[in-house]
Every structure is written in structure tokens, then in C-alpha cells.
Design an enzyme around this catalytic site. Structure first.
Site, short mmCIF file in Angstrom:
data_model
loop_
_atom_site.label_atom_id
_atom_site.label_comp_id
_atom_site.label_asym_id
_atom_site.label_seq_id
_atom_site.Cartn_x
_atom_site.Cartn_y
_atom_site.Cartn_z
N ALA A 198 -5.04 -2.90 -3.96
CA ALA A 198 -6.44 -3.49 -4.78
C ALA A 198 -7.63 -3.96 -4.35
CB ALA A 198 -6.17 -4.65 -5.47
N ASP A 199 -8.97 -3.55 -4.52
CA ASP A 199 -9.93 -4.20 -3.96
C ASP A 199 -10.95 -4.64 -5.43
OD1 ASP A 199 -11.99 -4.16 -2.18
OD2 ASP A 199 -13.43 -3.58 -3.34
#
Length: 203
Positions: free
Chosen positions: A73-74
Site C-alpha cells: 500500500a501507499d
């Protein structure tokens, strides 16, 4: 409720906040990360940018773990479509907070799920509105050190929450992982299933 994954689960993130949120599923997982250069990754929109970064993070781990489910994820903060990343110093942190003061910004988290050579990617958006911040508050908050290693120079799960007037969307998305949507994606992909509860009989 208890769940199990159909394959070993790997979190491709060193974030303690994402680790804590993924733990809510109650399934065992490993943490494996590979450093990537985010500066070389681009997108035609804020959502595309965070998704591309999330995919790159996951791909670097998934390539060597084909047997597993790899989640990456970011999370980024955008103000008028401009990314406000992790501040490099106190002055940058103060600048970010002055800009966010009294305004509504968007927090976007891109999530990728790699499995069996497939990449499933999605994103979640949350609108966050700040109270008007005084210079005294900004200086004190930055001096506390809570602003560092956090997109937009604040943490909603720590003292940064005192700046938030209201949010519209998923709170956990702002923390760093929209775990409710991750759960639903894993279920839809048939990578996560509920453990069968034992049947109890009356004597």
C-alpha cells in the site's frame, strides 16, 4: 469470527500502522519489504500515482514470493491535487501544516494484492478537514516530532487528530490501510475465507 487465507500472507510494508490494521483480520502474516525509488514513479492522476507506487512496492516482493498473497500500500495527502509527502525537515512540516490549516484535503491509499501472477489494485479516498491552526500549535506539534515519517506531516491516530475538524470517508484509510475494503477484496478474490465454527450440541 475467525478467518484464514488460502495462501501464506505477506505484508510488503514496514509501517507499524499497516501491520496493526492488517492484524485485525486475525490471520498470520509475514512482513517483507524491498526499497524502491518512489521519485521515478508517475501517474496521470493522484489515484493513479498512489496505485502505481503501491504496485511497485508489492511487485518487488511478489517476484520472490510467488507462493504467497502479497499486500502492499501507499498513502499520500493531496491538497488541490498536489502531493504533500513526508516532510524532510521541520520547516517543510510547518509549511505543510500552514497550507492544510482550515482547509479540506484528500488522503488516498492505493492497495495492491498480488497472487498467482495476478495483481489486483484499488484505491480509497477520504476527505479530511482541519481546524484553523495557530503558529503556536504548529510549532509545538512539529517540535514533538509526531509530524515525521507521515504524509502531510501529521498522524491522525496520534496527536495530529486534534487538528481534525471532521472526515468524510474511511478513518483507517487515513491511518494507512483501508482494512475493511482489503477484507472485502480478499473475500471477493477467494483468498480469504471464514473458518467453520464448531457445532455445539446440548446434552
Amino acid at each position: 469470527m475467525e478467518f484464514k487465507t488460502t495462501k501464506p500472507l505477506i505484508l510488503a510494508s514496514a509501517s507499524p500502522r499497516r501491520k496493526e490494521l492488517l492484524s485485525l483480520l486475525g490471520v498470520p502474516f509475514e512482513v517483507k519489504t524491498v526499497e524502491i525509488d518512489e521519485e521515478d514513479i508517475f501517474g496521470c492522476s493522484p489515484a493513479e500515482l498512489v496505485c502505481n507506487i503501491a504496485m511497485e512496492k508489492g511487485l518487488a516482493v511478489a517476484e520472490y514470493n510467488q507462493h504467497a498473497i502479497v499486500i502492499s500500500a501507499d498513502t499520500m495527502v493531496f491538497l488541490d491535487d498536489e502531493a504533500l509527502g513526508k516532510p524532510k525537515n521541520a520547516e517543510m512540516a510547518k509549511l505543510y501544516l500552514r497550507r492544510l490549516s482550515g482547509r479540506t484535503h484528500t488522503v488516498i491509499t492505493g492497495v495492491s494484492i498480488y497472487f498467482e501472477g495476478i495483481c489486483n489494485v484499488f484505491f480509497e479516498e477520504t476527505k479530511v478537514t482541519f481546524y484553523k491552526l495557530t503558529d503556536e500549535w504548529i510549532n509545538s506539534y512539529v517540535a514533538s516530532g509526531d509530524c515525521y515519517d507521515k504524509a502531510g506531516a501529521y498522524g491522525i491516530q496520534t496527536a495530529g487528530t486534534l487538528m481534525v475538524e471532521h472526515i468524510n470517508g474511511d478513518y483507517n484509510n487515513v491511518v494507512g490501510l483501508p482494512i475493511a475494503e482489503v477484507y472485502r477484496e480478499l473475500m471477493n478474490l477467494e483468498l480469504l475465507e471464514m473458518k467453520s465454527a464448531g457445532v455445539q450440541y446440548d446434552n
